[in-house]
Design an enzyme around this catalytic site. Structure first.
Site, mmCIF file in Angstrom:
data_model
loop_
_atom_site.group_PDB
_atom_site.id
_atom_site.type_symbol
_atom_site.label_atom_id
_atom_site.label_comp_id
_atom_site.label_asym_id
_atom_site.label_seq_id
_atom_site.Cartn_x
_atom_site.Cartn_y
_atom_site.Cartn_z
ATOM 1 N N ILE A 14 15.533 -20.356 4.830
ATOM 2 C CA ILE A 14 13.984 -21.006 4.481
ATOM 3 C C ILE A 14 13.766 -21.078 3.025
ATOM 4 O O ILE A 14 13.153 -21.721 2.578
ATOM 5 C CB ILE A 14 13.083 -20.718 5.535
ATOM 6 N N SER A 36 15.898 -9.247 -2.964
ATOM 7 C CA SER A 36 16.954 -9.528 -1.921
ATOM 8 C C SER A 36 18.102 -8.498 -2.085
ATOM 9 O O SER A 36 18.091 -7.727 -2.836
ATOM 10 C CB SER A 36 17.542 -10.858 -2.596
ATOM 11 N N LYS A 90 6.074 -18.061 9.140
ATOM 12 C CA LYS A 90 5.678 -18.147 10.358
ATOM 13 C C LYS A 90 6.809 -17.584 11.157
ATOM 14 O O LYS A 90 7.954 -17.608 10.733
ATOM 15 C CB LYS A 90 5.186 -19.440 11.164
ATOM 16 N N ASP A 168 10.710 -19.229 18.379
ATOM 17 C CA ASP A 168 10.871 -19.574 16.854
ATOM 18 C C ASP A 168 10.474 -20.688 16.376
ATOM 19 O O ASP A 168 9.592 -20.987 15.787
ATOM 20 C CB ASP A 168 12.035 -18.955 16.228
HETATM 21 P P1 NAP Z 1 17.422 -15.869 7.623
HETATM 22 O O1 NAP Z 1 17.977 -16.771 6.400
HETATM 23 O O2 NAP Z 1 18.158 -15.370 8.527
HETATM 24 O O3 NAP Z 1 16.704 -14.684 6.857
HETATM 25 C C1 NAP Z 1 16.263 -14.836 5.599
HETATM 26 C C2 NAP Z 1 16.380 -13.430 4.708
HETATM 27 O O4 NAP Z 1 15.444 -12.450 5.027
HETATM 28 C C3 NAP Z 1 17.913 -13.015 4.636
HETATM 29 O O5 NAP Z 1 18.576 -13.879 3.990
HETATM 30 C C4 NAP Z 1 17.473 -11.747 4.194
HETATM 31 O O6 NAP Z 1 17.221 -11.923 2.924
HETATM 32 C C5 NAP Z 1 16.148 -11.230 4.564
HETATM 33 N N1 NAP Z 1 16.070 -10.479 5.827
HETATM 34 C C6 NAP Z 1 16.788 -10.550 6.990
HETATM 35 N N2 NAP Z 1 16.561 -9.433 7.845
HETATM 36 C C7 NAP Z 1 15.994 -8.571 7.084
HETATM 37 C C8 NAP Z 1 15.173 -7.239 7.402
HETATM 38 N N3 NAP Z 1 15.613 -6.696 8.584
HETATM 39 N N4 NAP Z 1 14.314 -6.639 6.357
HETATM 40 C C9 NAP Z 1 14.375 -7.417 5.297
HETATM 41 N N5 NAP Z 1 14.679 -8.615 4.815
HETATM 42 C C10 NAP Z 1 15.523 -9.112 5.616
HETATM 43 O O7 NAP Z 1 16.121 -16.714 8.181
HETATM 44 P P2 NAP Z 1 15.630 -18.039 7.791
HETATM 45 O O8 NAP Z 1 15.951 -19.149 8.376
HETATM 46 O O9 NAP Z 1 15.532 -17.991 6.426
HETATM 47 O O10 NAP Z 1 14.095 -17.707 8.610
HETATM 48 C C11 NAP Z 1 13.066 -16.792 7.974
HETATM 49 C C12 NAP Z 1 11.886 -17.121 8.381
HETATM 50 O O11 NAP Z 1 11.298 -18.217 8.271
HETATM 51 C C13 NAP Z 1 11.851 -16.837 10.104
HETATM 52 O O12 NAP Z 1 10.226 -16.312 10.074
HETATM 53 C C14 NAP Z 1 11.650 -18.215 10.540
HETATM 54 O O13 NAP Z 1 10.839 -18.525 11.670
HETATM 55 C C15 NAP Z 1 11.009 -19.199 9.315
HETATM 56 N N6 NAP Z 1 11.710 -20.463 9.177
HETATM 57 C C16 NAP Z 1 12.775 -20.799 9.254
HETATM 58 C C17 NAP Z 1 13.146 -22.183 9.296
HETATM 59 C C18 NAP Z 1 14.606 -22.712 9.440
HETATM 60 O O14 NAP Z 1 14.972 -23.716 9.414
HETATM 61 N N7 NAP Z 1 15.479 -21.637 9.458
HETATM 62 C C19 NAP Z 1 12.144 -23.096 9.272
HETATM 63 C C20 NAP Z 1 10.630 -22.660 9.048
HETATM 64 C C21 NAP Z 1 10.364 -21.334 9.176
HETATM 65 P P3 NAP Z 1 17.988 -10.961 1.685
HETATM 66 O O15 NAP Z 1 19.485 -10.975 1.826
HETATM 67 O O16 NAP Z 1 17.559 -11.637 0.413
HETATM 68 O O17 NAP Z 1 17.245 -9.497 1.679
#
Ligand code: NAP
Length: 305
Positions: A14, A36, A90, A168
């Site tokens: 995201i 990160s 969120k 989610d």
């Molecule tokens: P993601 O790519 O799996 O994770 C985002 C980043 O968070 C990872 O690349 C990592 O970044 C960091 N992270 C993961 N686990 C962690 C931990 N235990 N402690 C600290 N940092 C951690 O997830 P995402 O899809 O971006 O989603 C993240 C949030 O955005 C969620 O709450 C989701 O509901 C929301 N969201 C997602 C989408 C979508 O389309 N995917 C849409 C709207 C909102 P680093 O490697 O940089 O540390």
């Protein structure tokens, strides 16, 4: 005026898809650093340790937390205690009480805290709210179906405790519902499908008061269905399609807001910072918690990415 400095924490899907482009276009914000563990944004300083960033960059007044919800509290707490404004993806946390605790900290420190609900910034949402204002809801149908493999490729955290599973994406629908309805509804019945061996649901069927139903499925192939229909005693029929981005009222397509969801979130955050204000609405998450409390848990086929 120079733009205010923001640091993105958690550089994953995201952050790359939405936050970095929204900040790039923002008249209010400048991406000054990232924190990160493994990722990066080209040309932007990276910190591998959040505490070091807080220590070394007092010029960064806001942090935007883009990691999964399970880790949000620990980062938000540190940032608030360090006197930084905080914007949270969120859902704002993994439990209601931990987010309420953050509100207390933000009040005490006099800083802005924003629990964002990007779908509330969908182009048709404000119009839907206006069309329903003062009316009596008699029926509603939420259909929120997508392919988890497309939207969360390989993201095992969504099936971990606190990851919320199909809620989610489902909480996006609930963030719209709680915004547009003239009176609140509450969960009256729920069935949740848990893949064998997984901690969160992959599908759910939920009933609310006032005749509102919700159908969530994370195994839909092809295009997603992100639709909400609401009918009122006065005869108004409101249909929101594409996750709140297209509005139809009584069969007529209505014009929508100009600004996209994430630019709208960063514009709102600039207002909150100006006012040192808190915008944290936990009503979408309350519905999720209630569905989990009340829901019948059924076991379905195992799932793997
Ligand atoms: P993601 O790519 O799996 O994770 C985002 C980043 O968070 C990872 O690349 C990592 O970044 C960091 N992270 C993961 N686990 C962690 C931990 N235990 N402690 C600290 N940092 C951690 O997830 P995402 O899809 O971006 O989603 C993240 C949030 O955005 C969620 O709450 C989701 O509901 C929301 N969201 C997602 C989408 C979508 O389309 N995917 C849409 C709207 C909102 P680093 O490697 O940089 O540390």
């Amino acid at each position: 005026m120079t733009n205010r400095k923001v640091c993105i924490v958690g550089v994953g899907k995201i952050a790359h898809d939405q936050h970095v482009p929204a900040i790039d276009k923002s008249p209010d914000w400048e991406l000054a650093a990232t924190v990160s563990r493994a990722g990066s944004v080209e040309g932007i300083p990276i910190f591998r340790d959040f505490d070091v960033m807080l220590e070394e960059r007092p010029d960064i007044e806001m942090v935007s937390l883009c990691m999964p919800p399970m880790a949000r509290y620990q980062y938000a707490r540190k940032a608030l205690l360090a006197g930084r404004h905080v914007m949270m993806e969120k859902p704002p946390g993994q439990t209601l009480a931990e987010v309420q605790a953050l509100v207390g900290m933000a009040k005490e420190k006099g800083v802005a805290l924003f629990a964002t609900w990007h779908s509330r910034m969908g182009k048709g949402v404000a119009g839907a709210k206006a069309a329903l204002a003062g009316k009596e809801v008699t029926r509603g149908q939420i259909t929120w179906k997508e392919d988890v493999r497309q939207w969360h490729p390989g993201q095992e955290w969504v099936f971990e405790p606190g990851g919320m599973g199909v809620f989610d994406p489902g909480i996006n629908a609930l963030s719209i519902l709680t915004e547009i309805l003239p009176e609140p509804v509450h969960v009256t019945r729920a069935e949740l499908d848990f893949p064998e061996g997984r901690y969160t649901a992959i599908a759910a069927r939920i009933e609310f008061s006032r005749g509102v139903s919700m159908d969530l499925d994370w195994l839909q192939k092809g295009d997603p269905s992100w639709d909400i229909e609401v009918e009122t005693a006065e005869g108004t029929r409101v249909v929101l399609k594409f996750g709140g981005n297209e509005l139809w009222v009584d069969g007529e397509k209505m014009p929508g807001a100009e600004i996209e969801e994430y630019p709208a979130l960063y514009a709102r955050m600039a207002e909150l910072v100006d006012q040192r204000a808190i915008d944290v609405d936990l009503s979408p998450m309350t519905h999720v918690a209630d569905a989990m409390t009340l829901g019948k848990r059924l076991t379905v086929e195992p799932f793997s990415f």
